[in-house]
Design a protein around this motif. Structure first.
Motif, mmCIF file in Angstrom:
data_model
loop_
_atom_site.group_PDB
_atom_site.id
_atom_site.type_symbol
_atom_site.label_atom_id
_atom_site.label_comp_id
_atom_site.label_asym_id
_atom_site.label_seq_id
_atom_site.Cartn_x
_atom_site.Cartn_y
_atom_site.Cartn_z
ATOM 1 N N GLY A 299 -13.172 0.633 -0.043
ATOM 2 C CA GLY A 299 -11.851 0.387 -0.618
ATOM 3 C C GLY A 299 -11.987 -0.606 -1.757
ATOM 4 N N ALA A 300 -11.415 -0.285 -2.915
ATOM 5 C CA ALA A 300 -11.549 -1.149 -4.086
ATOM 6 C C ALA A 300 -10.719 -2.420 -3.925
ATOM 7 N N GLY B 200 -8.194 -1.769 -9.959
ATOM 8 C CA GLY B 200 -9.054 -2.096 -8.825
ATOM 9 C C GLY B 200 -10.505 -2.196 -9.271
ATOM 10 N N TYR C 211 -15.113 5.371 -6.740
ATOM 11 C CA TYR C 211 -14.262 4.530 -5.903
ATOM 12 C C TYR C 211 -15.065 4.148 -4.661
ATOM 13 N N LEU D 286 -6.900 0.275 -0.860
ATOM 14 C CA LEU D 286 -7.056 -0.912 -1.704
ATOM 15 C C LEU D 286 -7.092 -2.179 -0.854
ATOM 16 N N LYS D 287 -7.951 -3.100 -1.234
ATOM 17 C CA LYS D 287 -8.092 -4.367 -0.526
ATOM 18 C C LYS D 287 -7.432 -5.474 -1.347
ATOM 19 N N GLU E 96 -6.788 6.526 -1.995
ATOM 20 C CA GLU E 96 -7.383 5.354 -2.633
ATOM 21 C C GLU E 96 -6.425 4.174 -2.617
ATOM 22 N N ALA E 97 -5.150 4.452 -2.877
ATOM 23 C CA ALA E 97 -4.157 3.378 -2.861
ATOM 24 C C ALA E 97 -4.040 2.759 -1.476
ATOM 25 N N ALA F 225 -8.200 -4.892 -5.144
ATOM 26 C CA ALA F 225 -7.085 -4.756 -6.077
ATOM 27 C C ALA F 225 -6.964 -5.988 -6.966
ATOM 28 N N THR G 94 -14.114 -1.199 -9.271
ATOM 29 C CA THR G 94 -14.817 0.040 -8.934
ATOM 30 C C THR G 94 -16.268 -0.011 -9.419
ATOM 31 N N PHE H 231 -4.133 5.518 -8.724
ATOM 32 C CA PHE H 231 -5.024 5.877 -7.636
ATOM 33 C C PHE H 231 -4.423 7.015 -6.826
ATOM 34 N N ARG I 151 0.807 -1.215 0.000
ATOM 35 C CA ARG I 151 0.000 0.000 0.000
ATOM 36 C C ARG I 151 0.840 1.265 0.000
#
Length: 355
Positions: A261-262, A145, A257, A330-331, A326-327, A264, A147, A322, A15
């Motif tokens: 969390g998007a 990601g 977004y 990320l999931k 956002e980064a 990944a 979205t 991102f 991340r």
């Protein structure tokens, strides 16, 4: 196998980084050696526009230009993975390079059908973003990601989270694709304070989503994109990169977004253990990571490139990558969990959602 998968997923967090950034006789008797001398390379890849871009930016200018003949074995990943696993019993396989996502690489390594790669023979690998160098058997290439993509002319108040999709007002308006079945199961497990391994509850929630909204299910990304363009659906859950591609083609689309969390996703390639021409495979991997090729791919596909030296304009980088926040959100999937369950998930999806 479970122990091996668990050992494979102890990679450091990405991340922070993502936020900032007798020879003659043998030749006759062994078809693999004959192929290598003939410089023939068999590449297993997705078809459609993904393959077209691979040819345009990588294979034609950087591989075939060296006199290497590429034979393309195209199809969806479940079938291509099954073929590779089936060849495990053979003395020599038929595939030299397989394009897959990161999760599939963990599964196939545990199945002992892909091999560690000698990255000292892949010079461009030195410039890959360090946090993406998580596995010795996987060539990181492009990432994005999952979205929420929507028609901004028809959806003035779009969902701001995955959870907001579970609403009757979206009945008949949501489009999903069979290609992302595992992402949707993780997405459904993630909502309401869950996580990406909460997949049993995720399956139950997908049943609820089906009952509430009757989403249209498309075979592949291209069909889903067409559904958005022709008005069959107004909302799609898909990769940010895909939404940017469709918007670039003129569709009135915007990308949200999700607040959770998007999820990944990273795509790349691997080396089958029984590859007939492994030396040519290394040439191919190096071409994939060429900084000029990666910049061209980012501009055409809107996926973020793994090579840190890919020269993207500030505008393109801002579009495909991102923000720092956002980064950080990320999931990243638990690939040990995915590898243990993906076959059962696909069967469940086909029986309960896709039909």
């Amino acid at each position: 196998m479970t122990k091996l998968i668990d050992q494979l997923t102890g990679a450091p967090s990405r991340r922070a980084v993502l936020a900032g950034l007798g020879a003659g006789a043998a030749a006759v008797s062994l078809p693999g050696l004959a192929r290598a001398q003939d410089k023939t390379l068999v590449v297993s890849n997705w078809g459609g526009d993904w393959n077209e871009r691979t040819i345009k930016f990588v294979e034609a200018p950087l591989v075939e230009s060296q006199g290497i003949k590429i034979v393309r074995d195209l199809g969806m990943e479940p079938e291509r993975k099954a073929k590779l696993i089936a060849e495990k019993r053979l003395r020599r396989g038929t595939i030299d390079v397989i394009h897959i996502n990161e999760g599939d690489s963990v599964e196939l390594y545990a199945q002992e059908v892909i091999d560690n790669i000698d990255f000292s023979k892949v010079p461009n690998y030195a410039d890959v973003v360090p946090a993406l160098k998580s596995k010795p058997f996987f060539v990181p290439w492009l990432y994005s990601g999952v979205t929420i993509i929507y028609n901004k002319d028809k959806v003035p108040n779009p969902p701001k989270s995955y959870a907001e999709l579970w609403d009757k007002k979206w009945a008949g308006k949501i489009g999903l694709t069979n290609q992302l079945y595992f992402n949707y199961i993780m997405m459904a497990g993630l909502i309401k304070g869950g996580n990406v391994t909460n997949t049993e509850e995720g399956k139950a929630r997908l049943i609820e989503l089906k009952e509430l909204t009757q989403p249209r299910i498309y075979a592949a990304h291209q069909q889903l994109g067409a559904g958005l363009v022709n008005g069959e659906v107004d909302i799609a859950v898909n990769y940010k990169a895909r939404g940017l591609q469709w918007a670039n083609d003129g569709a009135p689309l915007a990308i949200g977004y999700p607040s959770e969390g998007a999820i990944a996703v990273m795509f790349g390639a691997a080396l089958p253990k029984k590859a007939p021409s492994p030396d040519l495979s290394l040439i191919y991997f190096n071409a994939m990571l060429d900084p000029k090729a990666m910049a061209g791919l980012a501009g055409a596909s809107f996926y973020a490139p793994a090579n840190s030296k890919a020269e993207l304009s500030p505008e393109l980088k801002a579009k495909v990558d991102f923000t720092a926040a956002e980064a950080a959100a990320l999931k990243f999937p638990d690939y040990a969990h995915v590898a243990k369950n993906t076959a059962e998930w696909l069967e469940w999806w086909n029986k309960n959602i896709a039909r």
